[in-house]
Design a protein around this motif. Structure first.
Motif, PDB file in Angstrom:
ATOM      1  N   ALA A  14     -17.567  28.243 -41.586  1.00 40.85           N
ATOM      2  CA  ALA A  14     -18.736  28.872 -40.981  1.00 40.85           C
ATOM      3  C   ALA A  14     -19.169  28.128 -39.720  1.00 40.85           C
ATOM      4  CB  ALA A  14     -19.882  28.924 -41.989  1.00 40.85           C
ATOM      5  N   ARG A  15     -19.165  26.792 -39.767  1.00 43.01           N
ATOM      6  CA  ARG A  15     -19.564  26.015 -38.590  1.00 43.01           C
ATOM      7  C   ARG A  15     -18.594  26.252 -37.436  1.00 43.01           C
ATOM      8  NH1 ARG A  15     -20.762  22.097 -42.558  1.00 43.01           N
ATOM      9  NH2 ARG A  15     -18.755  21.071 -42.216  1.00 43.01           N
ATOM     10  N   LYS A  16     -17.310  26.307 -37.733  1.00 42.19           N
ATOM     11  CA  LYS A  16     -16.324  26.563 -36.684  1.00 42.19           C
ATOM     12  C   LYS A  16     -16.532  27.935 -36.067  1.00 42.19           C
ATOM     13  CE  LYS A  16     -11.330  26.818 -35.817  1.00 42.19           C
ATOM     14  NZ  LYS A  16     -11.445  28.093 -35.055  1.00 42.19           N
ATOM     15  N   HIS A  17     -16.736  28.921 -36.916  1.00 44.08           N
ATOM     16  CA  HIS A  17     -16.920  30.288 -36.420  1.00 44.08           C
ATOM     17  C   HIS A  17     -18.177  30.395 -35.562  1.00 44.08           C
ATOM     18  CE1 HIS A  17     -16.556  34.698 -36.535  1.00 44.08           C
ATOM     19  NE2 HIS A  17     -17.883  34.692 -36.632  1.00 44.08           N
ATOM     20  N   LEU A  18     -19.278  29.805 -36.031  1.00 48.43           N
ATOM     21  CA  LEU A  18     -20.530  29.909 -35.285  1.00 48.43           C
ATOM     22  C   LEU A  18     -20.474  29.120 -33.986  1.00 48.43           C
ATOM     23  CD1 LEU A  18     -23.121  29.712 -38.203  1.00 48.43           C
ATOM     24  CD2 LEU A  18     -22.403  31.729 -36.909  1.00 48.43           C
ATOM     25  N   SER A  19     -19.786  27.993 -33.992  1.00 45.42           N
ATOM     26  CA  SER A  19     -19.672  27.223 -32.754  1.00 45.42           C
ATOM     27  C   SER A  19     -18.902  27.994 -31.684  1.00 45.42           C
ATOM     28  CB  SER A  19     -18.978  25.883 -33.033  1.00 45.42           C
ATOM     29  OG  SER A  19     -17.621  26.086 -33.422  1.00 45.42           O
ATOM     30  N   GLU A  20     -17.984  28.844 -32.106  1.00 43.04           N
ATOM     31  CA  GLU A  20     -17.179  29.624 -31.167  1.00 43.04           C
ATOM     32  C   GLU A  20     -17.849  30.934 -30.762  1.00 43.04           C
ATOM     33  OE1 GLU A  20     -13.540  30.199 -33.242  1.00 43.04           O
ATOM     34  OE2 GLU A  20     -12.791  28.171 -32.874  1.00 43.04           O
ATOM     35  N   HIS A  21     -18.708  31.480 -31.626  1.00 39.26           N
ATOM     36  CA  HIS A  21     -19.254  32.816 -31.372  1.00 39.26           C
ATOM     37  C   HIS A  21     -20.777  32.838 -31.283  1.00 39.26           C
ATOM     38  CE1 HIS A  21     -15.276  33.547 -33.233  1.00 39.26           C
ATOM     39  NE2 HIS A  21     -15.227  34.578 -32.413  1.00 39.26           N
ATOM     40  N   ALA A  22     -21.441  31.687 -31.330  1.00 38.23           N
ATOM     41  CA  ALA A  22     -22.906  31.674 -31.315  1.00 38.23           C
ATOM     42  C   ALA A  22     -23.459  32.308 -30.043  1.00 38.23           C
ATOM     43  CB  ALA A  22     -23.413  30.245 -31.467  1.00 38.23           C
ATOM     44  N   THR A  23     -22.849  31.990 -28.914  1.00 37.63           N
ATOM     45  CA  THR A  23     -23.325  32.563 -27.648  1.00 37.63           C
ATOM     46  C   THR A  23     -23.183  34.081 -27.639  1.00 37.63           C
ATOM     47  OG1 THR A  23     -22.708  30.541 -26.466  1.00 37.63           O
ATOM     48  CG2 THR A  23     -23.051  32.524 -25.148  1.00 37.63           C
ATOM     49  N   GLY A  24     -22.038  34.570 -28.113  1.00 38.96           N
ATOM     50  CA  GLY A  24     -21.838  36.014 -28.171  1.00 38.96           C
ATOM     51  C   GLY A  24     -22.823  36.700 -29.102  1.00 38.96           C
ATOM     52  N   TYR A  25     -23.089  36.079 -30.252  1.00 37.01           N
ATOM     53  CA  TYR A  25     -24.055  36.665 -31.185  1.00 37.01           C
ATOM     54  C   TYR A  25     -25.458  36.672 -30.587  1.00 37.01           C
ATOM     55  CZ  TYR A  25     -20.487  36.517 -34.851  1.00 37.01           C
ATOM     56  OH  TYR A  25     -19.347  36.732 -35.596  1.00 37.01           O
ATOM     57  N   ALA A  26     -25.829  35.589 -29.907  1.00 28.96           N
ATOM     58  CA  ALA A  26     -27.149  35.522 -29.286  1.00 28.96           C
ATOM     59  C   ALA A  26     -27.294  36.594 -28.201  1.00 28.96           C
ATOM     60  CB  ALA A  26     -27.385  34.136 -28.693  1.00 28.96           C
ATOM     61  N   LEU A  27     -26.256  36.763 -27.393  1.00 23.86           N
ATOM     62  CA  LEU A  27     -26.290  37.814 -26.372  1.00 23.86           C
ATOM     63  C   LEU A  27     -26.360  39.199 -27.005  1.00 23.86           C
ATOM     64  CD1 LEU A  27     -23.686  36.450 -23.789  1.00 23.86           C
ATOM     65  CD2 LEU A  27     -26.173  36.572 -23.520  1.00 23.86           C
ATOM     66  N   GLY A  28     -25.623  39.384 -28.114  1.00 17.72           N
ATOM     67  CA  GLY A  28     -25.670  40.670 -28.812  1.00 17.72           C
ATOM     68  C   GLY A  28     -27.061  40.971 -29.339  1.00 17.72           C
ATOM     69  N   ALA A  29     -27.728  39.948 -29.902  1.00 19.07           N
ATOM     70  CA  ALA A  29     -29.094  40.142 -30.393  1.00 19.07           C
ATOM     71  C   ALA A  29     -30.046  40.461 -29.248  1.00 19.07           C
ATOM     72  CB  ALA A  29     -29.554  38.895 -31.136  1.00 19.07           C
TER      73      ALA A  29
END
Length: 251
Positions: A14-29
């Motif tokens: 989960a930490r690896k996934h969020l570190s790679e996609h956190a910016t994309g998820y934040a932009l999506g929100a």
């Protein structure tokens, strides 16, 4: 460690996934919030009156179904094909852990983010765009329960589509679902109309049927309650099918 689920290993995944996609998820929100502001603000502006609770509830469910299906159709796309699939499949985690991470992000986490975005947009529109502050849509008062059951079914369909179709999963899944819905509706009408001797006026699959000269026919209340669990049962089957499809993926 367990070959299926280990909390330490799952946490690292989960930490690896969020570190790679956190910016994309934040932009999506942020994009979701902006889209809701534009939609709610435009509808409030053109009617020159605060939106009613029924209108807010309809917009809540329509946006939830649309945005949720679109996001869910992407969560397992990394296992589709090519170099990205090779990297995803060789991660040191079980297939069940990878599936659980996608399920958690696309269902409970997405619901929390969507509800927060919708109510923030609703509050801003009601206080900044509306000619006078109006009441916000009550949360968890029962109006959204039927829609949430439908959302669970669509979530299962989108999740299965995201692993079944390597490319354009959302579009292809939508075409398949619409085609199946039309087919089921036509077959349901044809069968009931033939059974009733051609006197059927209208019929909804798993719902009421209108008979000319007799009015609507509905199931007994005791049997109708069983249909409430049908969307959830279908969602569970689709989740299981998506996981089974994921376990079949090989390099």
């Amino acid at each position: 460690m367990s070959q299926y689920v280990n909390l330490t290993r799952f946490g690292r995944l989960a930490r690896k996934h969020l570190s790679e996609h956190a910016t994309g998820y934040a932009l999506g929100a942020a994009v979701l919030l902006g889209g809701l502001l534009v939609l709610l603000g435009f509808l409030t502006y053109i009617q020159h009156w605060p939106m009613s609770e029924s209108m807010q509830a309809a917009l809540f469910m329509l946006c939830l179904l649309g945005a949720g299906s679109l996001f869910t159709s992407t969560v397992l796309a990394q296992f589709g094909a090519g170099r990205q699939a090779a990297l995803a499949l060789t991660l040191p985690a079980s297939q069940l852990e990878k599936f659980l991470l996608a399920w958690l992000l696309s269902l409970p986490v997405f619901l929390v983010v969507f509800v927060a975005d919708f109510y923030l947009a609703d509050w801003l529109v009601m206080h900044l765009v509306s000619p006078r502050p109006g009441p916000l849509l009550p949360l968890l008062d029962g109006h959204e329960v039927p829609g949430l059951r439908l959302f669970l079914t669509l979530h299962g369909l989108a999740l299965f589509g995201s692993i079944f179709f390597p490319r354009l999963a959302f579009v292809k899944t939508a075409f398949v679902v619409l085609g199946m819905a039309v087919l089921v509706g036509v077959l349901n009408f044809k069968v009931l109309n033939a059974w009733l001797g051609g006197s059927l006026g209208m019929a909804v699959p798993f719902g009421a049927a209108g008979v000319q000269g007799f009015g609507p026919l509905v199931l007994p209340e005791a049997q109708e309650r069983w249909l409430v669990g049908l969307p959830l049962a279908l969602a569970v089957l689709l989740w299981a099918a998506a996981y089974a499809r994921l376990t079949e993926k090989q390099l």
